[in-house]
Write a protein that holds these residues in place. Structure first.
Motif, PDB file in Angstrom:
ATOM      1  N   TYR A  84       0.809  -1.214   0.000  1.00  0.00           N
ATOM      2  CA  TYR A  84       0.000   0.000   0.000  1.00  0.00           C
ATOM      3  C   TYR A  84       0.847   1.272   0.000  1.00  0.00           C
ATOM      4  O   TYR A  84       0.338   2.348   0.247  1.00  0.00           O
ATOM      5  CB  TYR A  84      -0.919   0.014   1.228  1.00  0.00           C
ATOM      6  N   SER A  85       2.125   1.174  -0.297  1.00  0.00           N
ATOM      7  CA  SER A  85       3.033   2.310  -0.131  1.00  0.00           C
ATOM      8  C   SER A  85       2.798   3.454  -1.115  1.00  0.00           C
ATOM      9  O   SER A  85       3.116   4.593  -0.800  1.00  0.00           O
ATOM     10  CB  SER A  85       4.478   1.840  -0.230  1.00  0.00           C
ATOM     11  N   ASP A  86       2.251   3.196  -2.287  1.00  0.00           N
ATOM     12  CA  ASP A  86       2.054   4.251  -3.278  1.00  0.00           C
ATOM     13  C   ASP A  86       0.683   4.913  -3.186  1.00  0.00           C
ATOM     14  O   ASP A  86       0.312   5.706  -4.040  1.00  0.00           O
ATOM     15  CB  ASP A  86       2.229   3.697  -4.702  1.00  0.00           C
ATOM     16  N   LEU A  87      -0.061   4.612  -2.140  1.00  0.00           N
ATOM     17  CA  LEU A  87      -1.421   5.114  -2.001  1.00  0.00           C
ATOM     18  C   LEU A  87      -1.477   6.220  -0.965  1.00  0.00           C
ATOM     19  O   LEU A  87      -0.632   6.309  -0.083  1.00  0.00           O
ATOM     20  CB  LEU A  87      -2.350   3.973  -1.579  1.00  0.00           C
ATOM     21  N   ASN A  88      -2.522   7.064  -1.071  1.00  0.00           N
ATOM     22  CA  ASN A  88      -2.699   8.084  -0.037  1.00  0.00           C
ATOM     23  C   ASN A  88      -3.253   7.423   1.232  1.00  0.00           C
ATOM     24  O   ASN A  88      -3.553   6.229   1.249  1.00  0.00           O
ATOM     25  CB  ASN A  88      -3.580   9.240  -0.532  1.00  0.00           C
ATOM     26  N   LEU A 112      -8.492   1.966   3.159  1.00  0.00           N
ATOM     27  CA  LEU A 112      -9.479   1.205   2.408  1.00  0.00           C
ATOM     28  C   LEU A 112      -8.964  -0.207   2.115  1.00  0.00           C
ATOM     29  O   LEU A 112      -9.698  -1.187   2.256  1.00  0.00           O
ATOM     30  CB  LEU A 112      -9.837   1.929   1.110  1.00  0.00           C
ATOM     31  N   GLY A 113      -7.702  -0.305   1.745  1.00  0.00           N
ATOM     32  CA  GLY A 113      -7.095  -1.616   1.514  1.00  0.00           C
ATOM     33  C   GLY A 113      -7.058  -2.454   2.781  1.00  0.00           C
ATOM     34  O   GLY A 113      -7.348  -3.654   2.762  1.00  0.00           O
ATOM     35  N   GLU A 124     -18.838  -1.946  12.459  1.00  0.00           N
ATOM     36  CA  GLU A 124     -17.922  -1.110  13.244  1.00  0.00           C
ATOM     37  C   GLU A 124     -16.727  -0.677  12.401  1.00  0.00           C
ATOM     38  O   GLU A 124     -16.309   0.485  12.453  1.00  0.00           O
ATOM     39  CB  GLU A 124     -17.462  -1.866  14.494  1.00  0.00           C
ATOM     40  N   LEU A 125     -16.175  -1.598  11.629  1.00  0.00           N
ATOM     41  CA  LEU A 125     -15.060  -1.249  10.744  1.00  0.00           C
ATOM     42  C   LEU A 125     -15.480  -0.197   9.718  1.00  0.00           C
ATOM     43  O   LEU A 125     -14.725   0.725   9.406  1.00  0.00           O
ATOM     44  CB  LEU A 125     -14.534  -2.492  10.015  1.00  0.00           C
ATOM     45  N   TYR A 126     -16.707  -0.326   9.204  1.00  0.00           N
ATOM     46  CA  TYR A 126     -17.198   0.630   8.216  1.00  0.00           C
ATOM     47  C   TYR A 126     -17.355   2.020   8.840  1.00  0.00           C
ATOM     48  O   TYR A 126     -17.006   3.032   8.212  1.00  0.00           O
ATOM     49  CB  TYR A 126     -18.529   0.164   7.623  1.00  0.00           C
ATOM     50  N   LYS A 127     -17.852   2.067  10.062  1.00  0.00           N
ATOM     51  CA  LYS A 127     -17.985   3.361  10.738  1.00  0.00           C
ATOM     52  C   LYS A 127     -16.626   4.040  10.878  1.00  0.00           C
ATOM     53  O   LYS A 127     -16.507   5.245  10.657  1.00  0.00           O
ATOM     54  CB  LYS A 127     -18.598   3.176  12.134  1.00  0.00           C
ATOM     55  N   LYS A 128     -15.607   3.258  11.256  1.00  0.00           N
ATOM     56  CA  LYS A 128     -14.262   3.810  11.397  1.00  0.00           C
ATOM     57  C   LYS A 128     -13.721   4.285  10.051  1.00  0.00           C
ATOM     58  O   LYS A 128     -13.100   5.342   9.965  1.00  0.00           O
ATOM     59  CB  LYS A 128     -13.325   2.769  11.997  1.00  0.00           C
ATOM     60  N   LEU A 129     -13.969   3.508   9.000  1.00  0.00           N
ATOM     61  CA  LEU A 129     -13.512   3.887   7.664  1.00  0.00           C
ATOM     62  C   LEU A 129     -14.202   5.171   7.207  1.00  0.00           C
ATOM     63  O   LEU A 129     -13.559   6.077   6.666  1.00  0.00           O
ATOM     64  CB  LEU A 129     -13.794   2.763   6.666  1.00  0.00           C
ATOM     65  N   LYS A 130     -15.491   5.263   7.442  1.00  0.00           N
ATOM     66  CA  LYS A 130     -16.265   6.448   7.056  1.00  0.00           C
ATOM     67  C   LYS A 130     -15.750   7.692   7.798  1.00  0.00           C
ATOM     68  O   LYS A 130     -15.583   8.755   7.196  1.00  0.00           O
ATOM     69  CB  LYS A 130     -17.739   6.198   7.377  1.00  0.00           C
ATOM     70  N   LYS A 131     -15.469   7.531   9.088  1.00  0.00           N
ATOM     71  CA  LYS A 131     -14.936   8.637   9.890  1.00  0.00           C
ATOM     72  C   LYS A 131     -13.574   9.071   9.356  1.00  0.00           C
ATOM     73  O   LYS A 131     -13.289  10.263   9.232  1.00  0.00           O
ATOM     74  CB  LYS A 131     -14.830   8.188  11.347  1.00  0.00           C
ATOM     75  N   SER A 132     -12.741   8.105   9.005  1.00  0.00           N
ATOM     76  CA  SER A 132     -11.421   8.391   8.453  1.00  0.00           C
ATOM     77  C   SER A 132     -11.537   9.121   7.113  1.00  0.00           C
ATOM     78  O   SER A 132     -10.776  10.052   6.832  1.00  0.00           O
ATOM     79  CB  SER A 132     -10.640   7.091   8.275  1.00  0.00           C
ATOM     80  N   HIS A 133     -12.500   8.709   6.301  1.00  0.00           N
ATOM     81  CA  HIS A 133     -12.701   9.348   5.001  1.00  0.00           C
ATOM     82  C   HIS A 133     -13.132  10.798   5.176  1.00  0.00           C
ATOM     83  O   HIS A 133     -12.620  11.696   4.488  1.00  0.00           O
ATOM     84  CB  HIS A 133     -13.741   8.569   4.194  1.00  0.00           C
TER      85      HIS A 133
END
Length: 65
Positions: A2-6, A12-13, A42-51
């Motif tokens: 995942y090193s070349d990603l923001n 997301l990965g 729960e994982l989706y909530k965390k991902l959404k918050k991060s986004h």
């Protein structure tokens, strides 16, 4: 991997990797469908918050330029 990603793309990965593990645990009978659902939710909530945080950070950077 995942090193070349923001930052959000990396998260997301990682989210996808965790979902895969949860699905395999559920298929293997190690956790119930309900537990799998709750973990994914729960994982989706965390991902959404991060986004949202990533979007706000991006907007702040664009305004200061």
């Amino acid at each position: 991997m995942y090193s070349d990603l923001n930052k959000f793309e990396r998260k997301l990965g990682q989210f996808a990797d965790k979902i895969e593990i949860i699905v395999f645990l559920e298929i293997g009978g190690k956790i119930t469908s309900e537990e799998a659902y709750e973990r994914i939710k729960e994982l989706y909530k965390k991902l959404k918050k991060s986004h949202k945080k990533e979007i706000n950070s991006s907007h702040s950077e664009n305004e200061s330029v």
